[in-house]
Design an enzyme around this catalytic site. Structure first.
Site, PDB file in Angstrom:
ATOM      1  N   ALA A 114       7.441 -49.609 -15.612  1.00 20.48           N
ATOM      2  CA  ALA A 114       7.345 -48.440 -14.736  1.00 20.48           C
ATOM      3  C   ALA A 114       5.928 -47.930 -14.580  1.00 20.48           C
ATOM      4  CB  ALA A 114       8.240 -47.324 -15.271  1.00 20.48           C
ATOM      5  N   ASP A 115       5.040 -48.285 -15.502  1.00 20.94           N
ATOM      6  CA  ASP A 115       3.660 -47.772 -15.446  1.00 20.94           C
ATOM      7  C   ASP A 115       2.708 -48.832 -15.970  1.00 20.94           C
ATOM      8  OD1 ASP A 115       1.472 -46.135 -15.122  1.00 20.94           O
ATOM      9  OD2 ASP A 115       1.847 -44.926 -16.905  1.00 20.94           O
ATOM     10  N   LEU A 116       2.565 -49.899 -15.217  1.00 22.01           N
ATOM     11  CA  LEU A 116       1.716 -51.012 -15.659  1.00 22.01           C
ATOM     12  C   LEU A 116       0.259 -50.667 -15.376  1.00 22.01           C
ATOM     13  CD1 LEU A 116       1.825 -53.762 -16.998  1.00 22.01           C
ATOM     14  CD2 LEU A 116       1.785 -54.795 -14.733  1.00 22.01           C
TER      15      LEU A 116
END
Length: 264
Positions: free
Chosen positions: A184-186
């Protein structure tokens, strides 16, 4: 396991340690902070690196202990509190990490997690994972670390080259999407780099908001690459060290090589 309103899970060999840590210190993060040898890694909040007091899933010698902190617009208001509905953040991270590892993705093994009451329908939480040895996050490799091939001290990992780190990250992005996992938050803080025996390796961390798909989705690959690119551009501006054409090409090369089956 549970103790009053505190809930904790732990790897079988670490259960006794977890129970004792909570009894003596109240939280797993407080236990880690009290360890004489604890090292602090700063990012969003503090991660404590400590010697492992018990065997974890891969018997790594050190653990990373993280207290969950909110990000984005709600961070100033809620800081470290989460709504107590459904699976907790540590439970979700255990599930996502276990699924990713089962699909062959490199991500640290979860050792333990705990939640603590924080008011009506709210909780705070800690997570313990095994530490990837001799590693640093991608942001540090690109913007903070000493030149490639030189560690900061005897205990510091050797710094991979920028191009090798970005190439490994591009390959990791493709492997993640092909495995049906969407991070979700690379961002550059959630990719960990190490110079291994077989070359530079990239690992995923912070999977608690990850999605596990039955089949891969091309949109996930695009979304993760867009998020990573945004992170790299933002950090480059903040540090006054924007990535150059060779850097972006190395990231693209890693993507291309992984798609053609030539990476890892």
């Amino acid at each position: 396991m549970s103790s009053d309103a505190v809930h904790v899970f732990a790897w079988d060999d670490a259960r006794e340690w977890a129970e004792e840590a909570l009894e003596r210190h109240g939280t797993l993060a407080a236990w880690a902070e009290s360890a004489p040898e604890a090292l602090r890694l700063t990012g969003r909040g503090t991660v404590f690196v400590v010697h492992a007091p018990a065997p974890g899933p891969e018997a790594r010698p050190r653990w990373a202990v993280r207290h969950y902190l909110r990000g984005g617009a709600v961070a100033a208001l809620l800081r470290d509190r989460y709504l107590d509905v459904g699976a907790s953040r540590p439970e979700r991270e255990l599930e996502a990490s276990s699924a990713a590892r089962a699909r062959g993705l490199p991500t640290p093994a979860v050792v333990a997690g705990a939640t603590y009451p924080a008011g009506p329908m709210r909780y705070t939480a800690d997570l313990v994972t095994e530490l990837v040895p001799d590693s640093m996050d991608l942001a540090r490799v690109l913007f903070e670390a000493p030149p490639a091939g030189r560690g900061r001290s005897d205990a510091a990992p050797t710094t991979p080259s920028r191009s090798d780190a970005l190439r490994a990250t591009g390959a990791l992005l493709v492997r993640t999407a092909m495995a049906g996992v969407r991070h979700a938050d690379l961002n550059a803080r959630n990719v960990v780099i190490r110079d291994g025996d077989d070359g530079v390796e990239a690992y995923l961390v912070d999977l608690d908001r990850g999605r596990i798909r039955n089949t891969p989705r091309p949109a996930d690959a695009r979304a993760m690459r867009d998020r990573l690119t945004h992170s790299l551009r933002k950090l480059g501006r903040g540090y006054g060290k924007p990535l150059g054409d060779e850097d972006w090409q190395a990231l693209t090369d890693g993507v291309t090589e992984a798609r053609s089956g030539r990476s890892g």
